[in-house]
Scaffold this active site. Structure first.
Site, PDB file in Angstrom:
ATOM      1  N   LYS A  46      -2.635   5.037   8.374  1.00  0.00           N
ATOM      2  CA  LYS A  46      -1.489   4.908   7.741  1.00  0.00           C
ATOM      3  C   LYS A  46      -0.542   4.357   8.689  1.00  0.00           C
ATOM      4  O   LYS A  46      -0.765   4.882   9.895  1.00  0.00           O
ATOM      5  CB  LYS A  46      -1.208   6.176   6.967  1.00  0.00           C
ATOM      6  CG  LYS A  46       0.140   6.064   6.108  1.00  0.00           C
ATOM      7  CD  LYS A  46       0.072   5.008   4.955  1.00  0.00           C
ATOM      8  CE  LYS A  46       1.725   5.213   4.370  1.00  0.00           C
ATOM      9  NZ  LYS A  46       1.856   4.009   3.474  1.00  0.00           N
ATOM     10  N   SER A  47       0.305   3.581   8.200  1.00  0.00           N
ATOM     11  CA  SER A  47       1.440   2.962   9.034  1.00  0.00           C
ATOM     12  C   SER A  47       2.213   4.329   9.641  1.00  0.00           C
ATOM     13  O   SER A  47       2.850   4.973   8.960  1.00  0.00           O
ATOM     14  CB  SER A  47       2.148   1.947   8.420  1.00  0.00           C
ATOM     15  OG  SER A  47       1.475   1.052   7.925  1.00  0.00           O
ATOM     16  N   ASN A  70       1.978   0.603  -5.989  1.00  0.00           N
ATOM     17  CA  ASN A  70       2.362   1.865  -5.249  1.00  0.00           C
ATOM     18  C   ASN A  70       3.682   1.231  -4.584  1.00  0.00           C
ATOM     19  O   ASN A  70       4.110   0.240  -4.156  1.00  0.00           O
ATOM     20  CB  ASN A  70       1.317   2.101  -4.052  1.00  0.00           C
ATOM     21  CG  ASN A  70       1.632   1.533  -2.737  1.00  0.00           C
ATOM     22  OD1 ASN A  70       2.531   1.784  -1.921  1.00  0.00           O
ATOM     23  ND2 ASN A  70       1.090   0.231  -2.377  1.00  0.00           N
ATOM     24  N   ALA A  71       4.648   2.309  -4.660  1.00  0.00           N
ATOM     25  CA  ALA A  71       5.992   2.279  -3.631  1.00  0.00           C
ATOM     26  C   ALA A  71       5.914   4.033  -2.972  1.00  0.00           C
ATOM     27  O   ALA A  71       6.646   4.698  -3.491  1.00  0.00           O
ATOM     28  CB  ALA A  71       7.241   2.080  -4.475  1.00  0.00           C
ATOM     29  N   MET A  72       5.099   4.032  -1.982  1.00  0.00           N
ATOM     30  CA  MET A  72       4.820   5.326  -1.312  1.00  0.00           C
ATOM     31  C   MET A  72       6.295   5.406  -0.308  1.00  0.00           C
ATOM     32  O   MET A  72       6.790   6.515  -0.230  1.00  0.00           O
ATOM     33  CB  MET A  72       3.932   5.452  -0.528  1.00  0.00           C
ATOM     34  CG  MET A  72       2.307   5.025  -1.088  1.00  0.00           C
ATOM     35  SD  MET A  72       1.974   6.112  -2.359  1.00  0.00           S
ATOM     36  CE  MET A  72       1.714   7.816  -1.346  1.00  0.00           C
ATOM     37  N   CYS A 129       5.223  -4.833   4.368  1.00  0.00           N
ATOM     38  CA  CYS A 129       5.135  -3.846   3.044  1.00  0.00           C
ATOM     39  C   CYS A 129       6.313  -4.376   2.367  1.00  0.00           C
ATOM     40  O   CYS A 129       7.407  -4.816   2.884  1.00  0.00           O
ATOM     41  CB  CYS A 129       5.905  -2.243   3.692  1.00  0.00           C
ATOM     42  SG  CYS A 129       6.140  -1.335   2.174  1.00  0.00           S
ATOM     43  N   ILE A 190      -4.021 -10.062   3.165  1.00  0.00           N
ATOM     44  CA  ILE A 190      -2.585  -9.580   3.124  1.00  0.00           C
ATOM     45  C   ILE A 190      -2.331  -8.393   2.667  1.00  0.00           C
ATOM     46  O   ILE A 190      -3.434  -7.569   2.451  1.00  0.00           O
ATOM     47  CB  ILE A 190      -2.505 -10.565   1.836  1.00  0.00           C
ATOM     48  CG1 ILE A 190      -3.189 -10.200   0.519  1.00  0.00           C
ATOM     49  CG2 ILE A 190      -2.206 -12.010   2.119  1.00  0.00           C
ATOM     50  CD1 ILE A 190      -2.728 -10.857  -0.701  1.00  0.00           C
ATOM     51  N   GLY A 242      -7.573  -7.557   0.201  1.00  0.00           N
ATOM     52  CA  GLY A 242      -6.923  -7.667  -1.039  1.00  0.00           C
ATOM     53  C   GLY A 242      -8.066  -7.771  -2.234  1.00  0.00           C
ATOM     54  O   GLY A 242      -8.425  -8.963  -2.446  1.00  0.00           O
ATOM     55  N   GLY A 243      -8.270  -6.602  -2.928  1.00  0.00           N
ATOM     56  CA  GLY A 243      -8.906  -6.613  -3.795  1.00  0.00           C
ATOM     57  C   GLY A 243     -10.654  -6.565  -3.810  1.00  0.00           C
ATOM     58  O   GLY A 243     -11.394  -6.985  -4.511  1.00  0.00           O
TER      59      GLY A 243
HETATM   60  O1  RRO Z   1       3.698   3.115   2.090  1.00  0.00           O
HETATM   61  C1  RRO Z   1       3.971   2.211   1.234  1.00  0.00           C
HETATM   62  O2  RRO Z   1       4.747   2.383   0.405  1.00  0.00           O
HETATM   63  C2  RRO Z   1       3.341   0.796   1.552  1.00  0.00           C
HETATM   64  C3  RRO Z   1       3.241   0.307   2.683  1.00  0.00           C
HETATM   65 BR1  RRO Z   1       3.845   0.863   4.496  1.00  0.00          BR
HETATM   66  C4  RRO Z   1       2.605  -1.187   2.741  1.00  0.00           C
HETATM   67  O3  RRO Z   1       2.429  -1.717   3.564  1.00  0.00           O
HETATM   68  N1  RRO Z   1       2.212  -1.453   1.732  1.00  0.00           N
HETATM   69  C5  RRO Z   1       2.347  -0.927   0.434  1.00  0.00           C
HETATM   70  O4  RRO Z   1       1.834  -1.506  -0.681  1.00  0.00           O
HETATM   71  N2  RRO Z   1       2.795   0.279   0.412  1.00  0.00           N
END
Ligand code: RRO
Length: 304
Positions: A46-47, A70-72, A129, A190, A242-243
């Site tokens: 994870k980043s 997602n919007a983690m 992101c 991507i 991607g997919g």
């Molecule tokens: O953590 C996220 O919401 C997130 C990241 Br860092 C990313 O690079 N790509 C993504 O779809 N979500």
């Protein structure tokens, strides 16, 4: 006997061309180890950034047609707290690629240095992101800023530096060229596609952040096109993402120009068995078609 699916990317040796994409099962050393044991050729964490982040409020993930949105919000413990997790990955067979982000080139460089000290075999710079202000895709849309960051990271580390690109740009080739010129050793194409979903009864955007990133089969043709474009524009290896859910998808990305493929959303839907089934499918395809090694597939669609 020669291993048909063994490959190499920017000096990283992979037993097969599948990798775990960043963001899925990449939060702990044990989960990353379980993915390697399940057959992934490499894993991406994870980043991680300089400081811990809690991420956005819920809902952070929603299932949509053919994918996940997602919007983690980059939840992560901060790079220094990841040290214990990295210890679990000391004696594993596959390279560990640490995904990093930052809000400036200096911050990127600090995180990069720490990650390498902890044992990262390579770094993947998350400049893509779609929903983080002042980091992520705001960097990946700006070739000059991207170059500054890649150059700064390259000055501080001696492991391969991979740059993960956003598809949310008019000309991905231009961005890939900038990354290469600044010293990137490989390009991942991507990250997710900026998207949204709205609940019809209430009229409310479903994600708390309103916008998010779309992943999964819904974005596969976009990703294949991006890999094709990037392959034509740079000489460094391209990693497709991607997919990808089955070996046929992986082969399609390789024909477009990917030297390896990252799998993320399919792990959520199918489990970690996806790595060995994709690797086995690629091997059978190579055998049936008379190829000696998976490297021979890379970019073949460009001859048409
Ligand atoms: O953590 C996220 O919401 C997130 C990241 Br860092 C990313 O690079 N790509 C993504 O779809 N979500």
């Amino acid at each position: 006997m020669e291993n048909r699916i063994a490959t190499e990317i920017a000096g990283l040796k992979l037993t097969n061309p599948t990798m775990l994409a960043s963001g899925i099962l990449g939060y702990t050393g044990l989960s990353l180890k379980s993915v390697i044991e399940a057959g992934a050729g490499a894993v991406v964490t994870k980043s991680l950034g300089l400081e811990p982040r809690t991420g956005y409020p819920n809902p952070t993930v929603v299932q949509v047609d053919c994918g996940l949105l997602n919007a983690m919000g980059l939840p992560n413990p901060g790079i220094s707290h990841f040290k214990e997790e990295m210890k679990e990955l000391k004696n594993v067979e596959a390279p560990t690629i640490v995904s990093i982000y930052g809000f400036s080139s200096e911050e990127f460089a600090k995180v990069a240095e720490t990650a390498v000290t902890m044992g990262a075999d390579a770094l993947e710079l998350n400049v893509s992101c779609p929903h983080i202000k002042k980091a992520g895709a705001e960097i990946g849309c700006d070739p000059l800023l991207l170059m500054e960051i890649v150059k700064e990271v390259k000055k501080h580390v001696n492991v391969p530096v991979i740059v993960k690109l956003t598809p949310n740009v008019a000309n991905i080739s231009e961005i890939a060229k900038a990354a290469e010129e600044a010293g990137a050793d490989a390009i991942t194409a991507i990250n997710t596609v900026k998207a949204m979903s709205i609940e019809t009864e209430t009229g409310r955007p479903i994600l708390a952040n309103k916008f998010g990133g779309l992943s999964g089969p819904a974005i596969k043709p976009i990703a294949v096109r991006c890999v094709y474009d990037v392959y034509r524009s740079v000489d460094v290896p391209v990693i497709g993402c991607g997919g990808i859910t089955c070996w046929q998808d992986a082969v399609e990305f390789m024909l477009a120009g990917a030297s390896a493929v990252q799998i993320g959303t399919a792990v959520a839907f199918k489990g970690v068995g996806v790595f060995s089934s994709v690797a086995k499918g690629i091997d059978m395809y190579l055998k049936r078609k008379g190829f000696k090694n998976v490297k021979e597939l890379v970019g073949l669609a460009h001859k048409f």
